[in-house]
Design a protein around this motif. Sequence first.
Motif, mmCIF file in Angstrom:
data_model
loop_
_atom_site.group_PDB
_atom_site.id
_atom_site.type_symbol
_atom_site.label_atom_id
_atom_site.label_comp_id
_atom_site.label_asym_id
_atom_site.label_seq_id
_atom_site.Cartn_x
_atom_site.Cartn_y
_atom_site.Cartn_z
ATOM 1 N N ILE A 254 -9.255 -3.159 -34.158
ATOM 2 C CA ILE A 254 -10.271 -4.035 -33.597
ATOM 3 C C ILE A 254 -10.506 -3.648 -32.289
ATOM 4 O O ILE A 254 -11.534 -3.679 -31.750
ATOM 5 C CB ILE A 254 -10.015 -5.571 -33.759
ATOM 6 N N GLN A 255 -9.543 -3.229 -31.479
ATOM 7 C CA GLN A 255 -9.641 -2.711 -30.257
ATOM 8 C C GLN A 255 -10.421 -1.625 -30.132
ATOM 9 O O GLN A 255 -11.148 -1.305 -29.187
ATOM 10 C CB GLN A 255 -8.285 -2.517 -29.525
ATOM 11 N N MET A 257 -12.752 -0.589 -32.223
ATOM 12 C CA MET A 257 -14.269 -1.106 -32.291
ATOM 13 C C MET A 257 -14.715 -1.777 -31.043
ATOM 14 O O MET A 257 -15.963 -1.489 -30.700
ATOM 15 C CB MET A 257 -14.038 -2.355 -33.432
ATOM 16 N N MET A 258 -13.913 -2.682 -30.304
ATOM 17 C CA MET A 258 -14.439 -3.441 -28.961
ATOM 18 C C MET A 258 -14.777 -1.875 -28.079
ATOM 19 O O MET A 258 -15.741 -2.311 -27.343
ATOM 20 C CB MET A 258 -13.383 -4.037 -28.625
ATOM 21 N N ILE A 261 -18.083 -0.596 -28.842
ATOM 22 C CA ILE A 261 -19.341 -1.394 -28.852
ATOM 23 C C ILE A 261 -19.633 -1.467 -27.099
ATOM 24 O O ILE A 261 -20.611 -1.427 -26.746
ATOM 25 C CB ILE A 261 -19.030 -2.697 -29.386
ATOM 26 N N TYR A 296 -7.097 -10.603 -23.423
ATOM 27 C CA TYR A 296 -7.735 -10.985 -24.613
ATOM 28 C C TYR A 296 -9.153 -11.815 -24.501
ATOM 29 O O TYR A 296 -10.318 -11.377 -25.072
ATOM 30 C CB TYR A 296 -6.982 -11.956 -25.539
ATOM 31 N N LEU A 297 -9.072 -12.668 -23.633
ATOM 32 C CA LEU A 297 -10.297 -13.472 -23.279
ATOM 33 C C LEU A 297 -11.230 -12.803 -22.759
ATOM 34 O O LEU A 297 -12.515 -12.797 -23.208
ATOM 35 C CB LEU A 297 -9.918 -14.821 -22.423
ATOM 36 N N GLY A 300 -12.656 -10.178 -25.408
ATOM 37 C CA GLY A 300 -13.843 -10.548 -26.318
ATOM 38 C C GLY A 300 -15.071 -11.153 -25.567
ATOM 39 O O GLY A 300 -16.158 -10.904 -26.032
ATOM 40 N N VAL A 303 -17.356 -8.191 -24.907
ATOM 41 C CA VAL A 303 -17.852 -7.540 -25.913
ATOM 42 C C VAL A 303 -19.135 -8.250 -26.435
ATOM 43 O O VAL A 303 -20.083 -7.562 -26.481
ATOM 44 C CB VAL A 303 -16.767 -7.231 -27.158
ATOM 45 N N VAL A 304 -18.812 -9.627 -26.178
ATOM 46 C CA VAL A 304 -20.027 -10.423 -26.969
ATOM 47 C C VAL A 304 -21.116 -10.346 -25.914
ATOM 48 O O VAL A 304 -22.251 -10.278 -26.223
ATOM 49 C CB VAL A 304 -19.507 -11.871 -27.116
ATOM 50 N N LEU A 307 -23.010 -7.112 -26.445
ATOM 51 C CA LEU A 307 -23.888 -7.243 -27.597
ATOM 52 C C LEU A 307 -24.973 -8.000 -27.351
ATOM 53 O O LEU A 307 -26.306 -7.708 -27.833
ATOM 54 C CB LEU A 307 -22.973 -7.734 -28.827
ATOM 55 N N LEU A 308 -24.965 -9.077 -26.530
ATOM 56 C CA LEU A 308 -26.158 -10.031 -26.242
ATOM 57 C C LEU A 308 -27.221 -9.266 -25.537
ATOM 58 O O LEU A 308 -28.152 -9.525 -25.566
ATOM 59 C CB LEU A 308 -25.603 -11.316 -25.809
ATOM 60 N N PRO A 311 -28.367 -4.791 -26.120
ATOM 61 C CA PRO A 311 -28.534 -5.015 -27.649
ATOM 62 C C PRO A 311 -28.654 -3.738 -28.464
ATOM 63 O O PRO A 311 -28.789 -2.561 -27.831
ATOM 64 C CB PRO A 311 -29.712 -5.853 -27.692
ATOM 65 N N GLY A 313 -26.387 -1.915 -29.775
ATOM 66 C CA GLY A 313 -25.330 -0.999 -29.686
ATOM 67 C C GLY A 313 -25.587 0.289 -28.623
ATOM 68 O O GLY A 313 -25.114 0.973 -28.656
ATOM 69 N N TYR B 104 -23.705 -5.457 -35.900
ATOM 70 C CA TYR B 104 -23.298 -5.866 -34.479
ATOM 71 C C TYR B 104 -22.809 -7.477 -34.656
ATOM 72 O O TYR B 104 -21.759 -8.031 -33.649
ATOM 73 C CB TYR B 104 -24.617 -5.900 -33.676
ATOM 74 N N ALA B 111 -14.891 -9.724 -32.146
ATOM 75 C CA ALA B 111 -14.481 -9.932 -30.735
ATOM 76 C C ALA B 111 -14.322 -11.096 -30.220
ATOM 77 O O ALA B 111 -13.461 -11.626 -29.480
ATOM 78 C CB ALA B 111 -15.608 -9.449 -29.857
#
Lengths: 345, 296
Positions: A254-255, A257-258, A261, A296-297, A300, A303-304, A307-308, A311, A313, B104, B111
């Motif tokens: 997952i890391q 992936m992050m 992104i 961690y916080l 996360g 990444v969010v 993404l927002l 956008p 990618g 996404y 995430a």
Amino acid sequence: MMTYIDYKTLLPRTVIGVLIGLFVIIPVFTTSVITLSILISSGIWAIAVMGFVLILRTGQFSMGQAAFMALGGYASAILTVNLRMPFWPSFLLAGVISGIIALIIGLVVLRVGGIYFSIITLAFGEIVRILAQYMEGITRGVRGIIPPPPPTISLAGLEINFAAGNPVPYYYFMVLLVAIASLVFWQIGRSRLGGTFASLALNQVLAEHQGIHLMKYRVIAFTVAGVFTGFAGAYYTNFLSIITPLMFGLWQSIQIMMMSIVGGVSSIVGGALIGATVLYTLGRYLSLLPIYNIQYLLFGAIVVLVLLFLPKGTGLVDLWGKFWRKVFREPEEYEMPEETEMAVE
Amino acid sequence: MPPAEIWIDGLVQSCIYMTMAFGMVLVFSILGILNWTHGQFYMLGAFVFYYAITTAARLRFHLPIYVSFPVSLLVSGIVVGGLGVLVEKLVIERLTSPGYGMLYVTAATLALIFFFEGAAGMSFGLLDKGLATVLPGVLELDSFSISYQKIAVIIFTLVIMISMYIVLNRTKVGLAIRAAAQEPTAASLYGISVGRVSLIVMGIGCALAAMAGGVMAPVYPINPFMGRLPMIFSLLAIIIGGLGSLTGAIVGGIILGLLNSVIAYYVSYLSEFVLFLLVIVILLVRPQGLFGAPIK
């Protein structure tokens, strides 16, 4: 779905040359173990991220990339420690073994695409971790394998000593490895093969009707990614001189992936390098803070937010690209129509 | 044949996987995404439940346990369900608008796992918390015994499943949810707001996960990372049952919980390995699972 970046507008050759030059002479300015080890680890993760992005370009979301790092790492460690092979052949074999396993897994697994592929790769990653943990006879379980440092190389009167506590040779070898990986992935990205990958991701049905064999290209991407991720894992193992089952689990996948992104999946090489360096460095410094779990916080949240607000990618690499074009290019070239941006390089 | 305790343990696990898988499939059928953060809602639910119970005890409400236990469960369901609605509104909805791929939104929910674990670790601490004294006691039957905690889990799951059945089949909201799952375009032509239905469904799904976490809190220790394993296992349950089928989620949960417990009785730590292998084989041979629709 994904925008692709034309490298020519992003970074001219001279700038790439200057950047490579800067990275090559970094050890002249600092031989600090912390700085160099952060750079080495970022580079290694960046290779894994490149593999992930290549698979992403075919429209598949792999959740088991860390498992290939584990395969590479264990292959190299077992070959050197248990079978007493010399370092360099075992290092090369690690990538080959990881690639062969990726090929086999890909041939079996890539028939089912989409969300099912994600879950199968997740299960595969967990299987690799469980096997590494419980096959005590070969992998020594959670105690891990400690590979010996690579032998000293004498090259034209120059002693390259891979002893512990001396990160400079590791650093140069990382630069070499990243350069090779970048070159390969960059060439794949701009070649006909990369275009085919993109067509799979953009419209699978249309691509199939154009006579593109879906399986073949998915398996190619998965295998190439497997080979380089295996090299990355083998080198990471030798750099840290330990491998345990907990180093490469689902959370490391997952890391990866992050990182992809945050860096941006629109560019295989640039995005991977930027994302891995930014997130790894950030994580390393955050873990020094006395606030537990803040990395961690923040990971996360970053990444969010990426993404927002960046956008589709595009990530940080496109931010840089926009800046570059705005500063150094003519305005009419900056305002490209949407179609040319979407067009595959 | 394993002893009765093994089967009961398997049944307790089944209940949890079932509840969580049910919520995940409900969300999947409307939003078309797998909510990878589901396990973290389970974890947050356990924490909210813990604080609700301990606060009630500290303020000396002197509530009998058969009042405070369900009330705390409801509180955790409502709080975390609200959080789920917030996540759907702020993150998922924006990333599922047209022009985006599934990649996404998958990345975003992955995430959020880290985000919620970090937040929980920072605010509640990393140490294990226990609630073992909430429901003490053991029910002795002639050949075996069950602790009241496990009975509570089983009763809770029965109540949840029956109430979900009633909500989905006997109410207008349920009708809207089923319609939106079947054909979103047609449903919106009949005046169903698919956006609102997805908010409701996300709230229900997260509340289910939270209540599952709450009811499991007395059985397992509570820590910020407790959600990882149940999430993966409920994912496997969904695969066994078939992605997108609610019956499949229930049957898959039962099969997986019992299998996990019984296999672990014979080969101990290899049970996870066997289950992952089983899931890979199922996905390769019959990707639609036991009850799922064929893959598009």
